[in-house]
Design a protein around this motif. Structure first.
Motif, PDB file in Angstrom:
ATOM      1  N   ALA A  13       0.836  -1.209   0.000  1.00 43.49           N
ATOM      2  CA  ALA A  13       0.000   0.000   0.000  1.00 43.49           C
ATOM      3  C   ALA A  13       0.869   1.257   0.000  1.00 43.49           C
ATOM      4  N   VAL A  41      -2.341  -0.866   8.688  1.00 42.43           N
ATOM      5  CA  VAL A  41      -3.320  -1.910   8.399  1.00 42.43           C
ATOM      6  C   VAL A  41      -3.917  -2.345   9.727  1.00 42.43           C
ATOM      7  N   ARG A  45      -7.661  -3.889   6.858  1.00 41.97           N
ATOM      8  CA  ARG A  45      -8.043  -2.694   6.095  1.00 41.97           C
ATOM      9  C   ARG A  45      -6.924  -1.658   6.141  1.00 41.97           C
ATOM     10  N   VAL A  46      -6.608  -1.123   4.967  1.00 35.48           N
ATOM     11  CA  VAL A  46      -5.520  -0.148   4.834  1.00 35.48           C
ATOM     12  C   VAL A  46      -6.031   1.258   5.120  1.00 35.48           C
ATOM     13  N   GLU A  47      -5.211   2.009   5.867  1.00 35.94           N
ATOM     14  CA  GLU A  47      -5.479   3.427   6.079  1.00 35.94           C
ATOM     15  C   GLU A  47      -4.214   4.206   5.740  1.00 35.94           C
ATOM     16  N   GLN A  68      -6.571   6.534  -3.358  1.00 32.95           N
ATOM     17  CA  GLN A  68      -7.511   5.404  -3.394  1.00 32.95           C
ATOM     18  C   GLN A  68      -7.465   4.697  -4.750  1.00 32.95           C
ATOM     19  N   LEU A  71      -4.244   2.617  -4.908  1.00 34.39           N
ATOM     20  CA  LEU A  71      -4.375   1.416  -4.076  1.00 34.39           C
ATOM     21  C   LEU A  71      -5.276   0.393  -4.758  1.00 34.39           C
ATOM     22  N   ILE A  76      -5.734  -3.269  -3.826  1.00 33.60           N
ATOM     23  CA  ILE A  76      -6.079  -2.945  -2.436  1.00 33.60           C
ATOM     24  C   ILE A  76      -7.317  -2.041  -2.450  1.00 33.60           C
ATOM     25  N   ALA A  79      -9.731   1.069   0.741  1.00 31.40           N
ATOM     26  CA  ALA A  79      -8.790   1.704   1.664  1.00 31.40           C
ATOM     27  C   ALA A  79      -9.369   3.040   2.117  1.00 31.40           C
TER      28      ALA A  79
END
Length: 165
Positions: A13, A41, A45-47, A68, A71, A76, A79
């Motif tokens: 990411a 993560v 879930r990716v932030e 976004q 990703l 991914i 996110a």
């Protein structure tokens, strides 16, 4: 606890988000600028945390959408992009590679480190075209609020200078 799968996802990411270019200065990525602050993560879930170069920067909405998109293209989806206002962004977060890219693009990079003296003191800005220090400020504001407009007395070219903040 960070699992190896989470660490790999965070790495992928970060690599994807780091490719996003600044919409106002397209030769710089958000990683070059230091706008990309952190990728985490949690529960798979990716932030992605990003910090604007100044509060109210109109480019942040576009940057968030571009992160976004990058990703999603990296596989991914879903996110989250989080805007972080504190600590405030500083030109000290800009990478040396980013400063070199600015200079090659014709914009003088911030000189020195951010400080009260840099913000209010006298500046010496080298011309990004010829390298001469015989320059003068024409306007406090250049093509964007984070830049000022300068002119080189040696090669006579005008140029933007990224403010040292």
């Amino acid at each position: 606890m960070v699992t190896p799968a989470d660490a790999d996802l965070a790495r992928r990411a970060h690599e994807a988000a780091a490719t996003v270019c600044d919409p106002e200065i397209p030769v710089l990525t958000i990683a070059d600028l230091g706008v990309l602050r952190e990728v985490t993560v949690e529960d798979g879930r990716v932030e992605v945390a990003i910090t604007p170069t100044y509060s109210g920067c109109p480019a942040m909405d576009v940057i968030g959408i571009e992160v976004q998109t990058a990703l999603a293209e990296a596989g991914i989806p879903d996110a989250r992009v989080r805007l972080v206002l504190s600590p405030a962004w500083t030109t000290d977060w800009m990478s040396e590679a980013g400063k070199d890219k600015l200079r090659a693009y014709g914009i003088a990079p911030p000189a020195g480190k951010a400080s009260r003296r840099a913000l209010f003191g006298e500046e010496t800005v080298a011309c990004p075209h010829c390298g001469s220090a015989a320059t003068e400020k024409v306007s406090e504001f250049g093509s964007t609020a984070c830049k000022s407009l300068w002119r080189c007395r040696a090669c006579r070219e005008p140029f933007d200078s990224f403010k040292c903040i």
